[in-house]
Design a protein around this motif. Structure first.
Motif, PDB file in Angstrom:
ATOM      1  N   GLN A  65      36.422  47.472  50.088  1.00  0.00           N
ATOM      2  CA  GLN A  65      35.496  46.416  49.864  1.00  0.00           C
ATOM      3  C   GLN A  65      36.504  45.665  49.141  1.00  0.00           C
ATOM      4  O   GLN A  65      37.809  46.594  48.352  1.00  0.00           O
ATOM      5  N   LEU A  66      36.791  44.513  49.068  1.00  0.00           N
ATOM      6  CA  LEU A  66      38.090  43.878  47.536  1.00  0.00           C
ATOM      7  C   LEU A  66      36.852  42.791  47.038  1.00  0.00           C
ATOM      8  O   LEU A  66      35.941  41.767  47.489  1.00  0.00           O
ATOM      9  N   VAL A  67      37.166  42.806  45.980  1.00  0.00           N
ATOM     10  CA  VAL A  67      36.861  41.836  44.873  1.00  0.00           C
ATOM     11  C   VAL A  67      37.719  41.163  44.088  1.00  0.00           C
ATOM     12  O   VAL A  67      38.157  41.896  43.912  1.00  0.00           O
ATOM     13  N   GLU A  68      37.624  39.769  44.745  1.00  0.00           N
ATOM     14  CA  GLU A  68      38.494  39.220  43.226  1.00  0.00           C
ATOM     15  C   GLU A  68      37.615  39.059  42.218  1.00  0.00           C
ATOM     16  O   GLU A  68      36.813  39.025  41.966  1.00  0.00           O
ATOM     17  N   SER A  69      38.914  38.247  41.320  1.00  0.00           N
ATOM     18  CA  SER A  69      38.259  37.953  40.041  1.00  0.00           C
ATOM     19  C   SER A  69      39.947  37.369  39.004  1.00  0.00           C
ATOM     20  O   SER A  69      41.380  36.877  40.352  1.00  0.00           O
ATOM     21  N   GLY A  70      39.930  36.448  38.754  1.00  0.00           N
ATOM     22  CA  GLY A  70      40.909  35.921  38.012  1.00  0.00           C
ATOM     23  C   GLY A  70      40.281  34.345  37.809  1.00  0.00           C
ATOM     24  O   GLY A  70      41.440  33.990  37.502  1.00  0.00           O
ATOM     25  N   GLY A  71      39.819  34.110  38.782  1.00  0.00           N
ATOM     26  CA  GLY A  71      39.608  32.474  39.206  1.00  0.00           C
ATOM     27  C   GLY A  71      39.190  32.040  37.429  1.00  0.00           C
ATOM     28  O   GLY A  71      38.579  32.812  36.127  1.00  0.00           O
ATOM     29  N   GLY A  72      39.097  30.847  37.699  1.00  0.00           N
ATOM     30  CA  GLY A  72      38.228  29.667  36.475  1.00  0.00           C
ATOM     31  C   GLY A  72      38.893  28.422  36.506  1.00  0.00           C
ATOM     32  O   GLY A  72      39.631  27.780  37.312  1.00  0.00           O
ATOM     33  N   LEU A  73      39.199  27.884  35.337  1.00  0.00           N
ATOM     34  CA  LEU A  73      39.206  26.189  34.817  1.00  0.00           C
ATOM     35  C   LEU A  73      40.263  26.038  34.504  1.00  0.00           C
ATOM     36  O   LEU A  73      40.318  27.157  33.102  1.00  0.00           O
ATOM     37  N   VAL A  74      41.231  25.174  34.943  1.00  0.00           N
ATOM     38  CA  VAL A  74      42.636  25.694  34.279  1.00  0.00           C
ATOM     39  C   VAL A  74      43.178  23.927  34.440  1.00  0.00           C
ATOM     40  O   VAL A  74      43.352  23.121  35.043  1.00  0.00           O
ATOM     41  N   SER A  93      48.828  28.169  34.460  1.00  0.00           N
ATOM     42  CA  SER A  93      49.208  29.417  35.158  1.00  0.00           C
ATOM     43  C   SER A  93      47.727  30.122  35.471  1.00  0.00           C
ATOM     44  O   SER A  93      46.706  30.030  34.123  1.00  0.00           O
ATOM     45  N   LEU A  94      47.928  30.399  36.924  1.00  0.00           N
ATOM     46  CA  LEU A  94      46.386  31.585  36.301  1.00  0.00           C
ATOM     47  C   LEU A  94      47.274  32.873  37.483  1.00  0.00           C
ATOM     48  O   LEU A  94      47.690  31.885  38.431  1.00  0.00           O
ATOM     49  N   ARG A  95      46.465  33.842  37.184  1.00  0.00           N
ATOM     50  CA  ARG A  95      46.635  34.930  38.020  1.00  0.00           C
ATOM     51  C   ARG A  95      45.648  35.512  38.705  1.00  0.00           C
ATOM     52  O   ARG A  95      44.708  36.169  37.337  1.00  0.00           O
ATOM     53  N   LEU A  96      45.650  35.860  40.006  1.00  0.00           N
ATOM     54  CA  LEU A  96      44.133  36.166  40.590  1.00  0.00           C
ATOM     55  C   LEU A  96      44.484  37.529  41.324  1.00  0.00           C
ATOM     56  O   LEU A  96      45.344  38.191  41.189  1.00  0.00           O
ATOM     57  N   SER A  97      43.473  38.464  40.769  1.00  0.00           N
ATOM     58  CA  SER A  97      43.752  39.865  40.707  1.00  0.00           C
ATOM     59  C   SER A  97      42.237  40.451  42.153  1.00  0.00           C
ATOM     60  O   SER A  97      41.292  40.046  42.147  1.00  0.00           O
ATOM     61  N   CYS A  98      42.568  41.002  42.754  1.00  0.00           N
ATOM     62  CA  CYS A  98      41.682  41.183  44.101  1.00  0.00           C
ATOM     63  C   CYS A  98      41.984  43.146  44.310  1.00  0.00           C
ATOM     64  O   CYS A  98      42.961  43.706  44.298  1.00  0.00           O
ATOM     65  N   GLU A  99      41.059  43.964  43.693  1.00  0.00           N
ATOM     66  CA  GLU A  99      40.702  45.028  43.520  1.00  0.00           C
ATOM     67  C   GLU A  99      39.677  46.200  44.951  1.00  0.00           C
ATOM     68  O   GLU A  99      39.155  45.426  45.298  1.00  0.00           O
ATOM     69  N   GLU A 102      47.609  51.295  41.733  1.00  0.00           N
ATOM     70  CA  GLU A 102      46.133  50.613  41.516  1.00  0.00           C
ATOM     71  C   GLU A 102      45.314  50.273  42.663  1.00  0.00           C
ATOM     72  O   GLU A 102      43.827  49.789  42.274  1.00  0.00           O
ATOM     73  N   ASN A 103      45.300  50.067  44.038  1.00  0.00           N
ATOM     74  CA  ASN A 103      45.715  50.013  45.305  1.00  0.00           C
ATOM     75  C   ASN A 103      44.183  48.406  44.624  1.00  0.00           C
ATOM     76  O   ASN A 103      43.606  47.476  44.792  1.00  0.00           O
ATOM     77  N   MET A 104      45.581  47.652  44.122  1.00  0.00           N
ATOM     78  CA  MET A 104      45.491  46.187  43.272  1.00  0.00           C
ATOM     79  C   MET A 104      46.614  44.902  43.896  1.00  0.00           C
ATOM     80  O   MET A 104      47.606  45.535  44.757  1.00  0.00           O
ATOM     81  N   VAL A 105      46.467  43.800  44.847  1.00  0.00           N
ATOM     82  CA  VAL A 105      46.232  42.438  45.301  1.00  0.00           C
ATOM     83  C   VAL A 105      46.869  41.936  43.645  1.00  0.00           C
ATOM     84  O   VAL A 105      45.293  41.912  43.067  1.00  0.00           O
ATOM     85  N   TYR A 106      47.634  40.580  44.147  1.00  0.00           N
ATOM     86  CA  TYR A 106      47.778  39.296  42.932  1.00  0.00           C
ATOM     87  C   TYR A 106      48.306  38.448  43.675  1.00  0.00           C
ATOM     88  O   TYR A 106      48.767  38.481  44.493  1.00  0.00           O
ATOM     89  N   LEU A 107      47.847  37.177  42.756  1.00  0.00           N
ATOM     90  CA  LEU A 107      48.646  35.820  43.495  1.00  0.00           C
ATOM     91  C   LEU A 107      48.441  35.073  42.101  1.00  0.00           C
ATOM     92  O   LEU A 107      47.664  35.244  41.420  1.00  0.00           O
ATOM     93  N   CYS A 152      40.770  37.277  48.906  1.00  0.00           N
ATOM     94  CA  CYS A 152      41.973  38.128  49.004  1.00  0.00           C
ATOM     95  C   CYS A 152      41.659  38.745  50.963  1.00  0.00           C
ATOM     96  O   CYS A 152      40.102  38.817  51.140  1.00  0.00           O
ATOM     97  N   ALA A 153      42.274  39.300  51.114  1.00  0.00           N
ATOM     98  CA  ALA A 153      41.959  40.002  52.751  1.00  0.00           C
ATOM     99  C   ALA A 153      43.239  41.058  52.833  1.00  0.00           C
ATOM    100  O   ALA A 153      44.052  41.159  52.119  1.00  0.00           O
ATOM    101  N   ALA A 154      43.304  41.756  53.965  1.00  0.00           N
ATOM    102  CA  ALA A 154      44.160  43.070  53.786  1.00  0.00           C
ATOM    103  C   ALA A 154      43.434  43.328  55.520  1.00  0.00           C
ATOM    104  O   ALA A 154      42.804  43.201  56.280  1.00  0.00           O
ATOM    105  N   ASP A 155      45.075  43.537  56.047  1.00  0.00           N
ATOM    106  CA  ASP A 155      44.773  43.739  57.471  1.00  0.00           C
ATOM    107  C   ASP A 155      45.628  45.465  57.982  1.00  0.00           C
ATOM    108  O   ASP A 155      46.471  46.013  57.401  1.00  0.00           O
ATOM    109  N   TYR A 156      45.745  45.550  59.296  1.00  0.00           N
ATOM    110  CA  TYR A 156      46.098  47.571  59.740  1.00  0.00           C
ATOM    111  C   TYR A 156      46.912  46.983  59.677  1.00  0.00           C
ATOM    112  O   TYR A 156      47.810  45.812  59.986  1.00  0.00           O
ATOM    113  N   PRO A 157      48.235  48.181  59.000  1.00  0.00           N
ATOM    114  CA  PRO A 157      49.378  48.748  59.350  1.00  0.00           C
ATOM    115  C   PRO A 157      49.443  47.595  60.688  1.00  0.00           C
ATOM    116  O   PRO A 157      49.545  47.987  61.384  1.00  0.00           O
TER     117      PRO A 157
END
Length: 125
Positions: free
Chosen positions: A3-12, A17-23, A76-81, A96-101
């Motif tokens: 599972q990948l779950v994004e957060s941090g979006g909104g109105l700006v 600036s915004l920082r998106l996170s992906c757990e 932390e197994n987190m991805v950021y933008l 956010c997306a992830a792919d095999y090594p």
């Protein structure tokens, strides 16, 4: 369960600036390639950035180069933008997306194996 779950979006406001996170859960992020994509209404999905699994090299679309930064925290197994100097044309749902090594560097915009459900970013005054 992978599972990948994004957060941090909104109105700006433009220029903000915004920082998106992906757990990430269900697998260890270390060694995986990661990517951020976006899709605006009525437009095709666009590759925003990717980070290679083999050497950590990063790539950005021309429209975001110099303004956005991709990163990941394996512990932390987190991805950021990090998104700076936002413009109205950055308005989109971001995924956010992830792919095999891989022994190869990532290719911006190429399809990836695992996807989040997206977070909406709206840049407007």
């Amino acid at each position: 369960q992978l599972q990948l779950v994004e957060s941090g979006g909104g109105l700006v406001q433009p220029g903000g600036s915004l920082r998106l996170s992906c757990e990430v859960s269900g697998f260890a992020l270390e060694g995986f390639a990661i990517g951020w994509f976006r899709q605006a209404p009525g437009r095709d999905r666009e590759g925003v950035s990717c980070l290679s699994s083999n050497d950590g090299s990063t790539y950005y679309g021309d429209s975001v180069k110099g303004r956005f930064t991709i990163s990941k925290d394996n512990a932390e197994n987190m991805v950021y933008l990090q998104m700076n100097s936002l413009k109205p044309e950055d308005t989109a749902t971001y995924y956010c997306a992830a792919d095999y090594p891989s022994d190869s560097r990532c290719v911006l915009g190429s399809d990836m194996e695992f996807w989040g459900t997206g977070t909406l970013v709206t840049v407007s005054s």
